[in-house]
Design an enzyme around this catalytic site. Sequence first.
Site, mmCIF file in Angstrom:
data_model
loop_
_atom_site.group_PDB
_atom_site.id
_atom_site.type_symbol
_atom_site.label_atom_id
_atom_site.label_comp_id
_atom_site.label_asym_id
_atom_site.label_seq_id
_atom_site.Cartn_x
_atom_site.Cartn_y
_atom_site.Cartn_z
ATOM 1 N N CYS A 134 -1.518 12.402 5.746
ATOM 2 C CA CYS A 134 -2.437 12.641 4.625
ATOM 3 C C CYS A 134 -3.768 13.208 5.131
ATOM 4 O O CYS A 134 -4.625 12.449 5.593
ATOM 5 C CB CYS A 134 -2.642 11.335 3.859
ATOM 6 S SG CYS A 134 -3.742 11.489 2.439
ATOM 7 N N CYS A 137 -6.865 12.144 3.101
ATOM 8 C CA CYS A 137 -7.283 10.766 3.385
ATOM 9 C C CYS A 137 -7.953 10.652 4.756
ATOM 10 O O CYS A 137 -9.002 10.032 4.896
ATOM 11 C CB CYS A 137 -6.079 9.828 3.402
ATOM 12 S SG CYS A 137 -4.886 10.105 2.111
ATOM 13 N N ASP A 138 -7.334 11.216 5.767
ATOM 14 C CA ASP A 138 -7.723 10.909 7.151
ATOM 15 C C ASP A 138 -8.425 12.052 7.884
ATOM 16 O O ASP A 138 -8.950 11.848 8.980
ATOM 17 C CB ASP A 138 -6.477 10.486 7.952
ATOM 18 C CG ASP A 138 -5.848 9.209 7.386
ATOM 19 O OD1 ASP A 138 -6.601 8.404 6.802
ATOM 20 O OD2 ASP A 138 -4.624 9.037 7.503
HETATM 21 P P1 FAD Z 1 3.424 3.579 -3.436
HETATM 22 O O1 FAD Z 1 2.110 3.209 -2.874
HETATM 23 O O2 FAD Z 1 4.384 4.325 -2.580
HETATM 24 O O3 FAD Z 1 4.085 2.224 -3.936
HETATM 25 C C1 FAD Z 1 5.420 2.197 -4.370
HETATM 26 C C2 FAD Z 1 5.919 0.770 -4.216
HETATM 27 O O4 FAD Z 1 7.214 0.689 -4.783
HETATM 28 C C3 FAD Z 1 6.060 0.332 -2.759
HETATM 29 O O5 FAD Z 1 5.350 -0.879 -2.569
HETATM 30 C C4 FAD Z 1 7.556 0.155 -2.563
HETATM 31 O O6 FAD Z 1 7.876 -0.947 -1.703
HETATM 32 C C5 FAD Z 1 8.033 -0.129 -3.978
HETATM 33 N N1 FAD Z 1 9.420 0.276 -4.226
HETATM 34 C C6 FAD Z 1 9.999 1.461 -3.907
HETATM 35 N N2 FAD Z 1 11.255 1.488 -4.351
HETATM 36 C C7 FAD Z 1 11.481 0.270 -4.954
HETATM 37 C C8 FAD Z 1 12.610 -0.300 -5.620
HETATM 38 N N3 FAD Z 1 13.752 0.384 -5.768
HETATM 39 N N4 FAD Z 1 12.516 -1.566 -6.109
HETATM 40 C C9 FAD Z 1 11.348 -2.266 -5.972
HETATM 41 N N5 FAD Z 1 10.258 -1.770 -5.356
HETATM 42 C C10 FAD Z 1 10.317 -0.505 -4.869
HETATM 43 N N6 FAD Z 1 -4.605 7.784 -0.734
HETATM 44 C C11 FAD Z 1 -5.937 7.752 -0.967
HETATM 45 O O7 FAD Z 1 -6.353 7.848 -2.112
HETATM 46 N N7 FAD Z 1 -6.843 7.565 0.046
HETATM 47 C C12 FAD Z 1 -6.466 7.370 1.327
HETATM 48 O O8 FAD Z 1 -7.305 7.207 2.218
HETATM 49 C C13 FAD Z 1 -5.066 7.376 1.610
HETATM 50 N N8 FAD Z 1 -4.636 7.177 2.866
HETATM 51 C C14 FAD Z 1 -3.298 7.137 3.116
HETATM 52 C C15 FAD Z 1 -2.891 6.869 4.406
HETATM 53 C C16 FAD Z 1 -1.546 6.755 4.691
HETATM 54 C C17 FAD Z 1 -1.125 6.461 6.106
HETATM 55 C C18 FAD Z 1 -0.578 6.976 3.655
HETATM 56 C C19 FAD Z 1 0.898 6.860 3.944
HETATM 57 C C20 FAD Z 1 -0.989 7.274 2.368
HETATM 58 C C21 FAD Z 1 -2.353 7.369 2.081
HETATM 59 N N9 FAD Z 1 -2.797 7.643 0.788
HETATM 60 C C22 FAD Z 1 -4.133 7.601 0.523
HETATM 61 C C23 FAD Z 1 -1.862 7.950 -0.330
HETATM 62 C C24 FAD Z 1 -1.620 6.679 -1.210
HETATM 63 O O9 FAD Z 1 -1.202 5.631 -0.389
HETATM 64 C C25 FAD Z 1 -0.572 6.970 -2.278
HETATM 65 O O10 FAD Z 1 -0.925 8.113 -3.038
HETATM 66 C C26 FAD Z 1 -0.420 5.787 -3.234
HETATM 67 O O11 FAD Z 1 -0.126 4.612 -2.525
HETATM 68 C C27 FAD Z 1 0.677 6.029 -4.273
HETATM 69 O O12 FAD Z 1 0.808 4.882 -5.050
HETATM 70 P P2 FAD Z 1 2.162 4.581 -5.867
HETATM 71 O O13 FAD Z 1 1.917 3.275 -6.553
HETATM 72 O O14 FAD Z 1 2.553 5.752 -6.645
HETATM 73 O O15 FAD Z 1 3.307 4.435 -4.757
#
Ligand code: FAD
Length: 313
Positions: A134, A137-138
Amino acid sequence: MVLDCAIIGGGPAGLTAGLYTTRGGLENVTMFEKGMPGGQIMNSSEIENYPGVTGEITGMDLMMPWPKQCQKFGLKHEMIEVTRVSKDGDIFTIHKADGTVDEAYSVIIGTGSSPRRAGFKGEDEFFGKGVSTCATCDGFFYKGKEVVVVGGGDTALEEALYLAKICSKVYLIHRRDTFRSAPNTIARIERTENIELVLNSVPDEVYGDKMGVNGLKVKNKDGEIRDIVVPGVFTFVGNDVNNEALMQEDGSFLCEISKTGEVIVDISMKTSTPGLYATGDMRIAAPKQVVSAAGDGAVAALQVISYVDELLN
Ligand code: FAD
Ligand code: NAP
């Protein structure tokens, strides 16, 4: 008992949906999360673009209070994987990994996406400690420093251009000598002076110490190793949307999905299936940020409150 709403995924999108549905008056809401609530941001060693959070804070620090806040308003949480969501008439069935099922009048899904790993030595060990997927982010952590970008698609090239504005130099490592990207983007890469192309090459090993990454060894097609001394390595080798729970027994999806697997939604996070809302990284055109995922969760929750009210009254 039929749930008012089943929330699949406990990242920023799912947790915010949980907060807004319960606080908005729905009484029977369960969030199904296969791991620890918090989502992929829990892997980040520092987050500095979540509004209002000004101190040094890890992804885990940011997310820890979210489940507690939801529980206060009555959100129930089951730590289990949802294997499939199906619908018959007005009722959704939530199929769980232990073979049991739940029923719900509405579903908000936010199962996120998973950046693919490139598969080189040390990549997992240093992920979140110098290896990142990302740049938004970083990237700022490497202001004025040299970094590596791995990949040859649109994402890698666009992120290399973004990083070239912040960093002193970007080494763009690609396994072939032609890119899988728009001609205009390739032309911009070629005329950016502080991007060095390292073609026909793949990462061999990232190395460092407990403080983080110190460099990347890269192997070319003749097997020669080049040592690139950098504190940051960004990999953009494609993403997989976690849409498996929407796949039906016959291989079709419960709602419309784009060619690349994202769930198609309108601006209210509605999918093509009434009562099913998709949020966060898994939906089409997602900015892939915590703040936007949380926003999607709130938007979907407000829609669900009206949907369930209309369905039952
Ligand atoms: P996710 O965070 O991916 O959450 C999805 C959840 O669903 C997970 O907990 C997973 O375990 C669960 N899940 C998946 N499939 C199933 C299933 N079948 N049954 C039950 N549970 C399930 N964004 C920023 O804004 N700022 C930052 O500084 C930043 N830094 C980042 C650094 C890293 C290393 C990474 C990887 C990402 C970063 N991001 C950052 C991006 C951010 O993390 C994502 O955009 C955000 O988390 C997306 O949220 P979400 O709820 O859509 O999905
Ligand atoms: P992508 O198009 O799948 O590109 C992935 C890149 O990573 C490819 O260059 C691939 O090499 C390389 N790669 C894959 N596995 C690797 C490995 N293990 N080691 C080293 N390199 C590896 O992914 P993307 O760039 O994320 O794009 C995804 C989709 O979104 C595409 O359809 C893209 O066009 C689209 N997109 C569009 C825009 C835009 O329109 N502005 C912006 C971003 C993304 P090869 O080329 O050799 O296969």
